[in-house]
Write a protein that holds these residues in place. Structure first.
Motif, short mmCIF file in Angstrom:
data_model
loop_
_atom_site.label_atom_id
_atom_site.label_comp_id
_atom_site.label_asym_id
_atom_site.label_seq_id
_atom_site.Cartn_x
_atom_site.Cartn_y
_atom_site.Cartn_z
N ASP A 80 -2.95 16.06 -7.23
CA ASP A 80 -4.16 15.92 -6.93
C ASP A 80 -5.16 14.52 -7.03
OD1 ASP A 80 -4.62 18.57 -5.55
OD2 ASP A 80 -4.38 19.52 -6.97
N ASP A 81 -4.15 14.08 -7.45
CA ASP A 81 -4.85 13.23 -8.18
C ASP A 81 -4.75 11.36 -7.23
OD1 ASP A 81 -5.74 11.05 -10.03
OD2 ASP A 81 -3.81 10.66 -11.00
N HIS A 82 -5.22 11.38 -6.75
CA HIS A 82 -5.46 10.10 -5.58
C HIS A 82 -5.30 9.06 -6.22
CE1 HIS A 82 -4.93 12.47 -1.44
NE2 HIS A 82 -4.37 13.42 -2.39
N PRO A 83 -5.45 7.53 -5.42
CA PRO A 83 -5.71 6.45 -6.46
C PRO A 83 -7.45 6.26 -5.93
CG PRO A 83 -3.60 5.60 -5.22
CD PRO A 83 -3.88 7.13 -5.10
N ALA A 84 -8.09 5.36 -7.01
CA ALA A 84 -9.63 4.88 -6.09
C ALA A 84 -9.27 4.32 -5.03
CB ALA A 84 -10.25 4.36 -7.87
N GLY A 85 -10.52 5.12 -3.58
CA GLY A 85 -10.61 3.94 -3.12
C GLY A 85 -9.65 4.47 -2.30
N LEU A 86 -8.74 5.00 -2.56
CA LEU A 86 -8.03 5.38 -0.85
C LEU A 86 -8.40 6.24 0.30
CD1 LEU A 86 -4.90 6.29 -0.33
CD2 LEU A 86 -5.32 7.89 -0.75
N ARG A 87 -8.13 4.92 0.98
CA ARG A 87 -8.66 5.28 2.51
C ARG A 87 -7.34 5.71 3.50
NH1 ARG A 87 -11.11 -1.15 3.75
NH2 ARG A 87 -12.46 -1.12 1.86
N GLU A 88 -7.68 6.56 4.87
CA GLU A 88 -6.75 7.78 5.12
C GLU A 88 -6.93 7.15 5.90
OE1 GLU A 88 -6.98 11.42 3.88
OE2 GLU A 88 -7.19 10.77 1.47
N LEU A 89 -5.82 6.75 7.43
CA LEU A 89 -6.06 6.16 8.22
C LEU A 89 -5.36 7.05 9.66
CD1 LEU A 89 -6.85 2.75 8.65
CD2 LEU A 89 -8.65 4.19 9.31
N LEU A 90 -5.89 7.88 10.07
CA LEU A 90 -4.74 8.66 10.85
C LEU A 90 -5.18 8.18 12.84
CD1 LEU A 90 -3.04 10.69 11.99
CD2 LEU A 90 -5.01 12.44 12.18
N VAL A 91 -3.64 7.22 12.63
CA VAL A 91 -4.39 6.32 14.59
C VAL A 91 -3.04 6.91 15.49
CG1 VAL A 91 -4.52 4.43 15.29
CG2 VAL A 91 -5.07 4.78 12.98
N GLU A 92 -3.35 7.58 16.50
CA GLU A 92 -2.56 8.12 17.56
C GLU A 92 -1.96 6.50 18.26
OE1 GLU A 92 -2.20 10.20 21.45
OE2 GLU A 92 -4.49 9.62 21.17
N GLY A 93 -0.43 6.42 18.81
CA GLY A 93 0.33 4.97 18.99
C GLY A 93 1.25 5.15 18.25
N ASP A 94 1.91 3.65 19.17
CA ASP A 94 3.22 3.11 18.55
C ASP A 94 3.08 2.78 17.19
OD1 ASP A 94 6.16 2.47 18.99
OD2 ASP A 94 4.64 0.54 18.08
N PRO A 95 3.92 3.27 16.02
CA PRO A 95 3.67 3.54 14.34
C PRO A 95 3.72 1.79 14.69
CG PRO A 95 5.76 5.27 14.48
CD PRO A 95 5.24 4.32 16.37
N SER A 96 4.81 0.91 15.04
CA SER A 96 5.06 -0.57 14.66
C SER A 96 3.54 -1.11 15.24
CB SER A 96 6.09 -0.48 15.35
OG SER A 96 6.59 -1.10 16.99
N GLU A 97 3.27 -0.96 16.93
CA GLU A 97 1.59 -1.55 16.99
C GLU A 97 0.46 -0.99 16.24
OE1 GLU A 97 1.78 -3.81 19.25
OE2 GLU A 97 3.76 -3.36 19.29
#
Length: 147
Positions: A80-97
């Protein structure tokens, strides 16, 4: 930090593997020492199952499942202790791209040595190798703590 200075972004790929969890922890430690923020990126894709009636896909269900996995992965690493300012991006597509695009303007891209796919004997996974070759910023490849 002056408010006119750009934010130092540390982008990290998260796929649920032990090496991506190690990469996420490494990125959080690095960002905390440099005054940066962690941008955790989870790439997902809608798998299709072709049957006699054609492809069967449900993008909304797949997105929901990807979001749940991403949330669980972040919780398993940080609790429950996420780093301050953690940004979470969930993106559809090929992981390397997805990660290569996310590396634009970042201070650093952090990836695990091997993800969930591939061969156990491989020195680098295909995603980490492509990122190391094509990212727009320096790349750190992290091993899991068990290696």
């Amino acid at each position: 930090m002056d408010s006119s200075e750009p934010v130092r972004r540390v982008v990290v790929g998260v796929d649920g593997s032990p090496t991506s969890h190690a990469a996420l922890r490494w990125a959080a430690r690095y960002a905390s020492t440099t005054g940066g923020v962690v941008e955790a990126v989870h790439a997902w894709d809608t798998p299709s199952a072709a049957g006699w009636t054609g492809p069967a896909i449900d993008p909304e269900f797949d997105l929901e499942q990807a979001h749940e996995r991403f949330t669980q992965e972040l919780h398993s690493v940080f609790g429950d202790d996420h780093p301050a300012g953690l940004r979470e991006l969930l993106v559809e597509g090929d992981p390397s791209e997805v990660l290569i695009r996310a590396s634009a303007g970042a201070e650093l891209l952090v990836v695990g040595r091997r993800g969930l796919g591939g061969f156990a004997r491989a020195m680098l996974g295909s995603v980490s190798q492509r990122c190391a070759q094509h990212a727009a910023c320096p790349v750190v490849v992290v091993r899991s703590e068990q290696e």
